[in-house]
Design a protein around this motif. Structure first.
Motif, PDB file in Angstrom:
ATOM      1  N   ASP A   6      32.433  25.020  44.419  1.00 42.13           N
ATOM      2  CA  ASP A   6      32.925  25.295  43.116  1.00 42.13           C
ATOM      3  C   ASP A   6      31.824  25.139  42.095  1.00 42.13           C
ATOM      4  O   ASP A   6      31.873  24.864  40.874  1.00 42.13           O
ATOM      5  CB  ASP A   6      33.743  23.861  42.786  1.00 42.13           C
ATOM      6  CG  ASP A   6      33.240  22.530  43.245  1.00 42.13           C
ATOM      7  OD1 ASP A   6      31.834  22.620  43.618  1.00 42.13           O
ATOM      8  OD2 ASP A   6      33.584  21.774  42.934  1.00 42.13           O
ATOM      9  N   LYS A   7      30.600  25.687  42.359  1.00 43.29           N
ATOM     10  CA  LYS A   7      29.537  25.781  41.567  1.00 43.29           C
ATOM     11  C   LYS A   7      28.716  26.899  41.742  1.00 43.29           C
ATOM     12  O   LYS A   7      28.923  27.828  42.790  1.00 43.29           O
ATOM     13  CB  LYS A   7      28.402  24.502  42.039  1.00 43.29           C
ATOM     14  CG  LYS A   7      28.952  23.077  41.909  1.00 43.29           C
ATOM     15  CD  LYS A   7      28.547  22.389  40.789  1.00 43.29           C
ATOM     16  CE  LYS A   7      28.776  21.203  40.619  1.00 43.29           C
ATOM     17  NZ  LYS A   7      30.157  20.668  40.583  1.00 43.29           N
TER      18      LYS A   7
ATOM     19  N   THR B   2      25.520  28.138  43.299  1.00 43.29           N
ATOM     20  CA  THR B   2      24.250  27.881  43.816  1.00 43.29           C
ATOM     21  C   THR B   2      23.227  28.975  44.054  1.00 43.29           C
ATOM     22  O   THR B   2      23.823  30.116  44.241  1.00 43.29           O
ATOM     23  CB  THR B   2      24.769  27.549  45.211  1.00 43.29           C
ATOM     24  OG1 THR B   2      25.471  26.385  45.260  1.00 43.29           O
ATOM     25  CG2 THR B   2      23.432  27.094  46.139  1.00 43.29           C
TER      26      THR B   2
ATOM     27  N   HIS C   7      32.515  32.598  36.777  1.00 38.84           N
ATOM     28  CA  HIS C   7      32.520  31.417  37.412  1.00 38.84           C
ATOM     29  C   HIS C   7      33.336  30.439  36.603  1.00 38.84           C
ATOM     30  O   HIS C   7      34.382  29.611  37.121  1.00 38.84           O
ATOM     31  CB  HIS C   7      31.228  30.646  37.663  1.00 38.84           C
ATOM     32  CG  HIS C   7      30.995  29.224  38.171  1.00 38.84           C
ATOM     33  ND1 HIS C   7      31.559  28.711  39.137  1.00 38.84           N
ATOM     34  CD2 HIS C   7      30.886  28.050  37.424  1.00 38.84           C
ATOM     35  CE1 HIS C   7      31.277  27.520  39.330  1.00 38.84           C
ATOM     36  NE2 HIS C   7      30.831  26.950  38.177  1.00 38.84           N
TER      37      HIS C   7
ATOM     38  N   GLY D 123      33.193  29.296  43.393  1.00 38.48           N
ATOM     39  CA  GLY D 123      31.978  29.140  43.749  1.00 38.48           C
ATOM     40  C   GLY D 123      30.981  30.469  43.730  1.00 38.48           C
ATOM     41  O   GLY D 123      31.818  31.392  44.214  1.00 38.48           O
TER      42      GLY D 123
ATOM     43  N   ASP E  15      23.675  25.896  38.991  1.00 38.56           N
ATOM     44  CA  ASP E  15      24.079  24.513  39.154  1.00 38.56           C
ATOM     45  C   ASP E  15      22.852  23.687  39.998  1.00 38.56           C
ATOM     46  O   ASP E  15      22.854  22.530  40.203  1.00 38.56           O
ATOM     47  CB  ASP E  15      25.509  24.299  39.499  1.00 38.56           C
ATOM     48  CG  ASP E  15      26.449  24.723  38.593  1.00 38.56           C
ATOM     49  OD1 ASP E  15      26.328  24.316  37.352  1.00 38.56           O
ATOM     50  OD2 ASP E  15      27.336  25.415  38.873  1.00 38.56           O
ATOM     51  N   LYS E  16      23.125  24.421  41.136  1.00 37.58           N
ATOM     52  CA  LYS E  16      21.967  23.909  42.279  1.00 37.58           C
ATOM     53  C   LYS E  16      21.102  25.205  42.925  1.00 37.58           C
ATOM     54  O   LYS E  16      21.500  26.329  42.809  1.00 37.58           O
ATOM     55  CB  LYS E  16      22.931  23.559  43.493  1.00 37.58           C
ATOM     56  CG  LYS E  16      22.227  23.257  44.736  1.00 37.58           C
ATOM     57  CD  LYS E  16      23.441  22.599  45.588  1.00 37.58           C
ATOM     58  CE  LYS E  16      22.896  22.055  46.875  1.00 37.58           C
ATOM     59  NZ  LYS E  16      23.671  21.415  47.607  1.00 37.58           N
TER      60      LYS E  16
END
Ligand SMILES: Nc1ncnc2c1ncn2[C@@H]1O[C@H](COP(=O)(O)OP(=O)(O)OP(=O)(O)O)[C@@H](O)[C@H]1O
Length: 241
Positions: free
Chosen positions: A35-36, A38, A176, A182, A198-199
């Motif tokens: 959900d992010k 990356t 997103h 994700g 986010d990551k």
């Protein structure tokens, strides 16, 4: 541990080249939230595409485990893949390319993706009539039309000019935010990673993975000291400073 996304444990991957073996990963473990956004960042040849191909089931690992959990249950995820080249079918129009893999797609869904990717005016155009950014939008719409659990993008904007690339990065953030899906985004461009992630998972020269979490929202000023310092740290991890 993440609730949704890929969990990769002790992954090993090598390629046989004639009598020789080329080890891409000897033992990596990582988590990719579903959900992010990356970003997988690393220099050319470090194994970014190989990792993405394993996640999308286009390739297999030699050892280790790759699983996807959805609220703690293991599932076989539907993945949408966007490549650097748009890979559109030149004899099909934009709308036909988008719905190619989703034969049951109705006009409502088609219009949703055309509108999300700002392609309404071009729905009857052929790929040869599109700019690079437009072709990218079509391939993203096509990947989304499959209603994937997660979107995998392999250096999708590498061939675009600076301004189009910036616009497309914002589109990824919009998608997103709108779909809550994700995104796993492969790049070797640190600024691109800092703008959208986010990551960030940095694949280092020794093939270990270093993880960075960015908690900032998306109106990011890469000129501020936080990002300048983070860029230096990442360059250092990549062995470039
Ligand atoms: N099918 C294959 N057969 C043999 N070697 C391969 C194969 N695919 C990839 N490799 C090798 O594995 C390594 C990792 O390749 P990969 O394409 O994953 O790197 P990458 O980080 O995506 O590179 P780039 O940023 O240049 O696209 C490279 O050394 C490459 O030559």
């Amino acid at each position: 541990m993440i609730k949704t996304g890929f969990i990769i444990k002790n992954l090993c991957k090598k390629f046989k080249i004639e009598d020789d073996e080329h080890i891409v990963f000897s033992d990596i473990s990582l988590e990719i939230p579903g959900d992010k956004i990356t970003v997988i960042l690393g220099e050319s040849g470090c194994g970014k595409t190989t990792l993405l191909r394993i996640l999308s089931n286009l390739d297999t690992s030699d050892k280790g485990e790759v699983s996807y959990i959805d609220n703690k249950h293991k599932i076989k995820p539907k993945v949408g893949v966007v490549f650097q080249e748009s890979r559109l079918m030149p004899w099909l129009t934009v709308k036909e390319n988008i719905s190619f893999h989703s034969k049951k797609m109705d006009d409502k869904d088609l219009n949703k993706y055309l509108s999300m990717m700002k392609l309404e005016k071009f729905k009857n155009s052929y790929p040869s009539e599109l700019s690079g950014g437009m072709a990218n939008r079509v391939s993203i719409a096509r990947a989304l039309s499959y209603n994937p659990d997660i979107l995998l993008m392999d250096e999708p904007f590498a061939a675009l000019d600076y301004f189009t690339r910036r616009k497309m990065q914002k589109e990824v953030i919009n998608i997103h935010e709108k779909t809550k899906k994700g995104v796993v985004f492969v790049t070797h461009n640190i600024d691109e990673a800092l703008a959208i992630a986010d990551k960030i998972l940095v694949i280092k020269k020794d093939k270990s993975i270093k993880e960075f979490i960015i908690k900032d929202d998306y109106s990011r000023d890469l000129g501020n000291s936080y990002y300048i310092d983070l860029k230096k740290i990442i360059l250092n991890e990549l062995g470039e400073e």
